[in-house]
Write a protein that holds these residues in place. Structure first.
Motif, PDB file in Angstrom:
ATOM      1  N   ILE A  66       0.879  -1.102   0.026  1.00 39.93           N
ATOM      2  CA  ILE A  66      -0.025   0.185   0.019  1.00 39.93           C
ATOM      3  C   ILE A  66       0.820   1.227  -0.034  1.00 39.93           C
ATOM      4  O   ILE A  66       1.641   1.451   0.942  1.00 39.93           O
ATOM      5  N   SER A  68       1.397   5.424  -0.224  1.00 40.67           N
ATOM      6  CA  SER A  68       0.800   6.683   0.144  1.00 40.67           C
ATOM      7  C   SER A  68       1.968   7.819  -0.268  1.00 40.67           C
ATOM      8  O   SER A  68       3.013   7.452  -0.548  1.00 40.67           O
ATOM      9  N   GLU A  69       1.582   9.049   0.000  1.00 41.26           N
ATOM     10  CA  GLU A  69       2.497  10.109  -0.093  1.00 41.26           C
ATOM     11  C   GLU A  69       3.809   9.877   0.662  1.00 41.26           C
ATOM     12  O   GLU A  69       4.804  10.490   0.298  1.00 41.26           O
ATOM     13  N   TRP A  72       5.077   3.549   2.271  1.00 42.42           N
ATOM     14  CA  TRP A  72       4.416   2.408   1.933  1.00 42.42           C
ATOM     15  C   TRP A  72       4.257   1.465   3.199  1.00 42.42           C
ATOM     16  O   TRP A  72       4.994   1.621   4.199  1.00 42.42           O
ATOM     17  N   LEU A  94      -2.196   4.382   6.951  1.00 49.18           N
ATOM     18  CA  LEU A  94      -3.053   5.452   5.952  1.00 49.18           C
ATOM     19  C   LEU A  94      -3.082   6.533   6.563  1.00 49.18           C
ATOM     20  O   LEU A  94      -3.880   7.492   6.273  1.00 49.18           O
ATOM     21  N   THR A  96      -2.470   9.821   6.300  1.00 46.69           N
ATOM     22  CA  THR A  96      -2.124  10.672   5.412  1.00 46.69           C
ATOM     23  C   THR A  96      -3.502  11.626   5.346  1.00 46.69           C
ATOM     24  O   THR A  96      -4.298  11.186   5.717  1.00 46.69           O
ATOM     25  N   ASN A  98      -4.681  12.366   2.364  1.00 49.17           N
ATOM     26  CA  ASN A  98      -5.677  11.647   1.384  1.00 49.17           C
ATOM     27  C   ASN A  98      -6.211  10.719   1.747  1.00 49.17           C
ATOM     28  O   ASN A  98      -5.778   9.632   2.452  1.00 49.17           O
ATOM     29  N   SER A 100      -6.811   8.398  -0.997  1.00 45.20           N
ATOM     30  CA  SER A 100      -6.716   7.525  -2.223  1.00 45.20           C
ATOM     31  C   SER A 100      -5.247   7.221  -2.132  1.00 45.20           C
ATOM     32  O   SER A 100      -4.357   7.974  -1.827  1.00 45.20           O
ATOM     33  N   TYR A 101      -5.048   5.999  -2.387  1.00 41.54           N
ATOM     34  CA  TYR A 101      -3.711   5.251  -2.389  1.00 41.54           C
ATOM     35  C   TYR A 101      -3.577   4.434  -3.504  1.00 41.54           C
ATOM     36  O   TYR A 101      -4.608   3.975  -4.374  1.00 41.54           O
ATOM     37  N   GLN A 112      -5.400   1.950  -8.306  1.00 40.35           N
ATOM     38  CA  GLN A 112      -5.974   3.093  -7.383  1.00 40.35           C
ATOM     39  C   GLN A 112      -6.916   2.339  -6.431  1.00 40.35           C
ATOM     40  O   GLN A 112      -7.675   1.448  -6.731  1.00 40.35           O
ATOM     41  N   LYS A 115     -10.080   4.322   0.558  1.00 44.65           N
ATOM     42  CA  LYS A 115     -10.433   3.889   1.990  1.00 44.65           C
ATOM     43  C   LYS A 115     -12.017   3.590   2.139  1.00 44.65           C
ATOM     44  O   LYS A 115     -12.613   4.452   1.562  1.00 44.65           O
TER      45      LYS A 115
END
Length: 311
Positions: A66, A68-69, A72, A94, A96, A98, A100-101, A112, A115
């Motif tokens: 997974i 993310s910005e 991972w 998660l 962050t 956002n 979206s991951y 894409q 959550k």
């Protein structure tokens, strides 16, 4: 006579072993070769433990990365419904801004992922994602209660460590044993303590038993660098001795916690193992130093009589 010697004598006298000892391999290298040549089959339906090769194959097939910005973590494919797949991971993976991951599946494809916001995990370090695959089909994890574990049982932790580079797409499977089975959860839901090495990036990955079933979600590695994660949900703390022991262990959230709080996405397997003395004996025999005592001489025969050879 020791307990182990007594158990062995009982099994030999009962006719469990039919081949003379001298006909079996004398070296562990020969044993390992035999073990890895067994055709891979579903260990759960087989009602038998998996080989290391099978366990790694199972773990890789259900574990995703997974992204993310900020880095991972790992996740477990929990459910498939048509083209939509649900993944369980840790909430801290998660954390962050956002929702979206990116998810990288075992075949290397990126999807894409979003959550799932409407699940209430009641403060447990858990979160759900979903992604859609229109072409590829992925394996879904087989789940089991952590209550089936006992102290000393072998465990296998999997995930994608951020500090490791290897030829195996950064995937890592580590071996260890159950050391703590806490009756009351820590603040974030962690209850299963084990000796496996769990590195940063493996959070959200599976903790497997010897049957290849997921019994927990990795999330807390040993020797935390800050804070005090060893506080129970009710605000009390373990004794100093227990806390020192906990600090040497990795911890997982039990799979039954997920099944209880998100029953639409996770259900514990209905397959029940025959917990007879013989099955207990095999577990005891295969993973303990008992094998060294017998020079691993009879183990390949046990493997040859399992359902691996009946496919």
């Amino acid at each position: 006579m020791s307990l182990r010697s007594l158990i062995l004598a009982t099994y030999i006298n009962s006719g469990l072993f039919f081949l003379p000892i001298q006909m079996l391999p004398q070296k562990f290298s020969e044993l390992e070769s035999l073990a890895t040549q067994i055709p891979i089959q579903n260990c759960v339906e087989c009602n038998n433990f998996c080989t290391i090769k099978e366990l790694k194959s199972i773990a890789k097939s259900i574990t995703v990365k997974i992204i993310s910005e900020t880095g991972w973590g790992s996740g477990i494919i929990l459910k498939q419904e048509g083209e939509v797949y649900t993944v369980i991971t840790n909430q801290h993976v998660l954390n962050t801004n956002n929702n979206s991951y990116l998810i990288q599946t075992p075949d290397g494809i990126f999807y894409q992922a979003n959550k799932i916001e409407n699940e209430n995990f009641q403060g447990n370090d858990l979160a759900l994602l979903e992604f859609r695959s229109t072409h590829s089909i992925y394996a879904v994890a087989s789940l089991e209660n952590s209550t089936t574990l006992s102290l000393g049982d072998k465990t296998f932790a999997a995930g994608f460590p951020t500090l490791e580079k290897s030829e195996d797409t950064e995937f890592l499977l580590t071996r260890g044993r159950v050391s703590i089975l806490s009756k009351q959860p820590l603040e974030k839901g962690y209850q299963v303590g084990y000796t496996n090495v769990v590195k940063k990036g493996m959070s959200g990955g599976p903790l497997l038993n010897i049957y290849g079933q997921v019994v927990g979600i990795n999330g807390m590695h040993a020797y935390p660098l800050w804070g005090n994660p060893y506080v129970y949900r009710d605000g009390s703390e373990p004794t100093l001795t227990l806390r020192q022991k906990m600090s040497h262990l990795a911890f997982a959230i039990p799979m039954e916690t997920v099944a209880k709080l998100a029953p639409n996405f996770a259900s514990i397997s209905t397959i029940k193992f025959d917990e007879t003395v013989s099955i207990k004996f095999l577990n005891y025999l295969f993973f303990d130093d008992f094998g060294e005592l017998l020079n691993w001489q009879f183990y390949p025969y046990i493997l040859s009589t399992s359902c691996h050879g009946n496919s």
